[in-house]
Design a protein around this motif. Structure first.
Motif, short mmCIF file in Angstrom:
data_model
loop_
_atom_site.label_atom_id
_atom_site.label_comp_id
_atom_site.label_asym_id
_atom_site.label_seq_id
_atom_site.Cartn_x
_atom_site.Cartn_y
_atom_site.Cartn_z
N LEU A 40 0.84 -1.20 0.00
CA LEU A 40 0.00 0.00 0.00
C LEU A 40 0.88 1.25 0.00
O LEU A 40 0.61 2.21 -0.72
N LYS A 41 1.91 1.22 0.81
CA LYS A 41 2.83 2.37 0.88
C LYS A 41 3.68 2.48 -0.38
O LYS A 41 3.89 3.56 -0.92
N ILE A 45 -1.10 4.02 -2.42
CA ILE A 45 -2.54 3.85 -2.55
C ILE A 45 -3.24 4.91 -1.70
O ILE A 45 -2.93 5.05 -0.52
N ASN A 46 -4.16 5.66 -2.30
CA ASN A 46 -4.88 6.68 -1.53
C ASN A 46 -6.40 6.51 -1.59
O ASN A 46 -7.13 7.31 -1.03
N PHE A 47 -6.84 5.47 -2.28
CA PHE A 47 -8.28 5.20 -2.37
C PHE A 47 -8.45 3.72 -2.68
O PHE A 47 -7.69 3.17 -3.48
N ALA A 48 -9.43 3.09 -2.04
CA ALA A 48 -9.67 1.67 -2.26
C ALA A 48 -11.13 1.44 -2.62
O ALA A 48 -12.02 2.05 -2.03
N ILE A 49 -11.36 0.58 -3.57
CA ILE A 49 -12.70 0.14 -3.94
C ILE A 49 -12.79 -1.32 -3.52
O ILE A 49 -12.00 -2.15 -3.99
N HIS A 56 -14.17 -5.74 6.36
CA HIS A 56 -13.04 -5.74 7.28
C HIS A 56 -11.83 -5.02 6.67
O HIS A 56 -11.04 -4.41 7.37
N LEU A 57 -11.72 -5.07 5.34
CA LEU A 57 -10.62 -4.37 4.68
C LEU A 57 -10.79 -2.86 4.78
O LEU A 57 -9.80 -2.12 4.88
N ALA A 58 -12.04 -2.39 4.76
CA ALA A 58 -12.30 -0.95 4.88
C ALA A 58 -11.71 -0.42 6.17
O ALA A 58 -11.10 0.66 6.19
N LYS A 63 -7.61 2.86 8.69
CA LYS A 63 -6.56 3.03 9.69
C LYS A 63 -5.25 3.49 9.05
O LYS A 63 -4.44 4.14 9.68
N GLU A 64 -5.09 3.12 7.79
CA GLU A 64 -3.90 3.53 7.04
C GLU A 64 -4.09 4.88 6.35
O GLU A 64 -3.23 5.33 5.60
N GLY A 65 -5.25 5.51 6.58
CA GLY A 65 -5.53 6.82 5.98
C GLY A 65 -5.99 6.73 4.53
O GLY A 65 -5.88 7.70 3.78
#
Length: 130
Positions: A40-41, A45-49, A56-58, A63-65
């Motif tokens: 992710l870092k 990654i700054n947005f997730a679908i 649970h992934l949300a 938490k990771e911003g």
């Protein structure tokens, strides 16, 4: 997103995203419900679908911003709405309208069948196969 011409906005995918030819070279950051924070870092990654069953992934992403869009179960009635959400997210309004017309014409025979329940399996719209 790929079908909307926004593949360049996709930094990473889950392992199931590899089914699309256009995603073959896209890095995988989620597999089996597990998230690689390092990936992710690395890919910024700054947005997730995510799918409704991955809520649970949300929590992990937030938490990771990382902001999230949770996709509800896809039904024939709400598929165009999903395309609109993705189009708004990617700034692809014209492409969204074109794709929704393509989808509507493909599903028209099913809609004409009325309220009879039918299972619809979407294999790969990119190749016009339903």
């Amino acid at each position: 997103l790929s079908e909307l011409g926004a593949a360049d906005k996709i930094a990473a995918i889950d392992r199931h995203g590899k089914v699309l030819d256009s995603m073959k070279n896209t890095p995988v950051t989620v597999a089996g419900g597990m998230v690689s924070r390092e990936m992710l870092k690395k890919y910024r990654i700054n947005f997730a679908i995510i799918w409704y069953y991955q809520k649970h992934l949300a929590e992990i992403f937030r938490k990771e911003g990382i902001a999230c869009l949770v996709i509800d179960p896809i039904r024939l009635e709400n598929y165009p709405e999903l395309v609109i959400k993705l189009g708004n997210l990617s700034g692809k309004k014209v492409e969204t309208e074109k794709l929704n017309k393509k989808i509507s014409s493909a599903f028209a025979p099913l809609q004409a069948a009325g309220n009879k329940k039918k299972s619809v399996y979407i294999i790969n719209i990119a190749k016009n196969k339903l």
